[in-house]
Enzyme design. Structure first.
Site, short mmCIF file in Angstrom:
data_model
loop_
_atom_site.label_atom_id
_atom_site.label_comp_id
_atom_site.label_asym_id
_atom_site.label_seq_id
_atom_site.Cartn_x
_atom_site.Cartn_y
_atom_site.Cartn_z
N ASP A 10 0.87 -1.19 0.00
CA ASP A 10 0.00 0.00 0.00
C ASP A 10 0.90 1.24 0.00
OD1 ASP A 10 -2.35 1.59 0.18
OD2 ASP A 10 -2.19 1.69 2.35
N SER A 11 0.27 2.40 -0.19
CA SER A 11 1.01 3.65 -0.10
C SER A 11 1.37 3.97 1.35
CB SER A 11 0.16 4.79 -0.66
OG SER A 11 -1.08 4.83 0.03
N CYS A 14 -4.49 -1.56 -2.08
CA CYS A 14 -4.68 -0.13 -2.31
C CYS A 14 -5.57 0.00 -3.55
CB CYS A 14 -3.33 0.52 -2.56
SG CYS A 14 -3.46 2.25 -3.03
N THR A 41 -6.47 2.77 -5.07
CA THR A 41 -5.94 3.78 -6.00
C THR A 41 -4.89 3.15 -6.91
OG1 THR A 41 -6.20 5.27 -4.11
CG2 THR A 41 -5.07 6.16 -6.05
N GLU A 91 -4.15 7.59 8.83
CA GLU A 91 -2.72 7.45 9.20
C GLU A 91 -2.48 8.12 10.55
OE1 GLU A 91 0.42 6.80 6.93
OE2 GLU A 91 -1.01 5.50 5.89
N CYS A 98 -11.26 2.64 -0.17
CA CYS A 98 -9.83 2.90 0.06
C CYS A 98 -9.49 2.09 1.29
CB CYS A 98 -9.60 4.39 0.32
SG CYS A 98 -8.00 4.78 1.05
N THR A 99 -8.36 1.37 1.25
CA THR A 99 -8.06 0.45 2.35
C THR A 99 -7.79 1.18 3.68
OG1 THR A 99 -5.79 0.42 1.52
CG2 THR A 99 -7.22 -1.44 0.91
N HIS A 100 -7.54 2.48 3.62
CA HIS A 100 -7.36 3.22 4.87
C HIS A 100 -8.68 3.40 5.63
CE1 HIS A 100 -3.46 4.45 3.23
NE2 HIS A 100 -3.17 4.99 4.40
N1 DGL Z 1 -4.95 3.04 0.67
C1 DGL Z 1 -5.08 3.62 -0.61
C2 DGL Z 1 -6.35 3.11 -1.32
O1 DGL Z 1 -6.86 2.05 -1.01
C3 DGL Z 1 -4.93 5.07 -0.85
C4 DGL Z 1 -4.40 6.07 0.07
C5 DGL Z 1 -3.60 7.15 -0.70
O2 DGL Z 1 -2.41 6.92 -0.86
O3 DGL Z 1 -4.18 8.16 -1.13
O4 DGL Z 1 -6.83 3.73 -2.24
#
Ligand code: DGL
Length: 261
Positions: free
Chosen positions: A8-9, A73, A75, A151, A187-189
């Site tokens: 992930d990012s 992720c 994105t 985060e 989004c996984t966050h």
């Molecule tokens: N966790 C990422 C997703 O599922 C994106 C967070 C990001 O880097 O903007 O899209």
């Protein structure tokens, strides 16, 4: 034992890594890669992000030797899964907005999709809506700050309820006596903020978090690979030596940190 690399990012992939650890305990080793230097992916231009992810993935595969990579992720998945599969031999399991299950379970026919500004712009996402939710009203919202708020929460900061309410408000709508009843966490966050979202939502909805389904799929793919016997593991790969992230990942049970640039 097989080795799964969760990518992930930032820390959003933890939602999938936790599901994998719960379901795959003792069967797989989970390594975690966070492109902290590239975070947030939601703000990147499409072509540049795709090229960046494909090239970084090559370095990560060389360092981690995974049997399976989970692109945890949305994105990254919606723009780069095809390119990753074309470029690298290892199997990839992607994460794309869970529009299909949302369309299958909504009763009012009004679905909200919360995702990053990048994911909402991509053709892949529009195609998911046209294919699976053509009979629904879908409100697609690119939330500018949600990933960062998740985060910050993991790093110990308090979540501002008013800021959170504003981030999610656009997907709550009411038309002709019917309201949004299902919200996709695209989004996984975002599952990291699920309890707080439930508190500030204008009315109760079903939030769809696909982490468990992705974990099941990744385990199936991993178990179809050759078994390597005993492996020691649980490493963290970061694209910058960021202590804050490293500390969170250490508390989650991950070990040795490797910096990949
Ligand atoms: N966790 C990422 C997703 O599922 C994106 C967070 C990001 O880097 O903007 O899209």
């Amino acid at each position: 034992m097989r080795r799964i690399l969760v990518f992930d990012s930032g820390l959003g992939g933890l939602t999938v890594a936790r599901a994998l650890l719960a379901a795959g305990q003792g069967r797989v080793v989970i390594d975690y890669a966070a492109d902290v230097a590239g975070f947030p992916y939601g703000d990147w231009e499409e072509g540049a992000l795709r090229a960046h992810i494909v090239s970084l993935m090559g370095r990560l595969i060389d360092a981690a030797f995974p049997d399976v990579v989970v692109v945890a992720c949305n994105t990254a998945s919606v723009i780069s899964l095809a390119a990753l599969r074309a470029e690298h031999e290892v199997p990839f399991v992607g994460t794309v907005p869970a529009i299909k299950p949302a369309a299958a379970q909504t009763r009012t026919g009004i679905i909200g999709v919360l995702a990053t500004p990048g994911t909402v712009k991509r053709e892949y996402t529009t195609a998911l809506i046209h294919t699976f939710a053509f009979h629904c009203k879908v409100i697609l919202h690119g939330a500018p700050r949600l990933a960062r708020m998740a985060e910050d929460k993991l790093a110990g900061c308090l979540v501002d309820p008013e800021a959170l309410r504003q981030e999610i408000a656009p997907v709550f709508t009411e038309r002709e006596g019917r309201r949004t009843d299902t919200v996709v966490l695209g989004c996984t966050h975002y599952p990291l903020l699920r309890a707080e979202m439930e508190d500030v939502a204008p009315w109760p909805v079903t939030f769809i978090d696909p982490s468990a389904a992705i974990a099941r799929r990744a385990l199936e793919v991993a178990e179809s690979c050759d078994d390597h016997g005993e492996i020691r593991g649980g490493k963290v790969f970061l694209t910058a030596a960021e202590e804050r992230l490293r500390n969170v990942l250490e508390k989650e049970g991950f070990g040795e940190m490797v910096v990949i640039r």
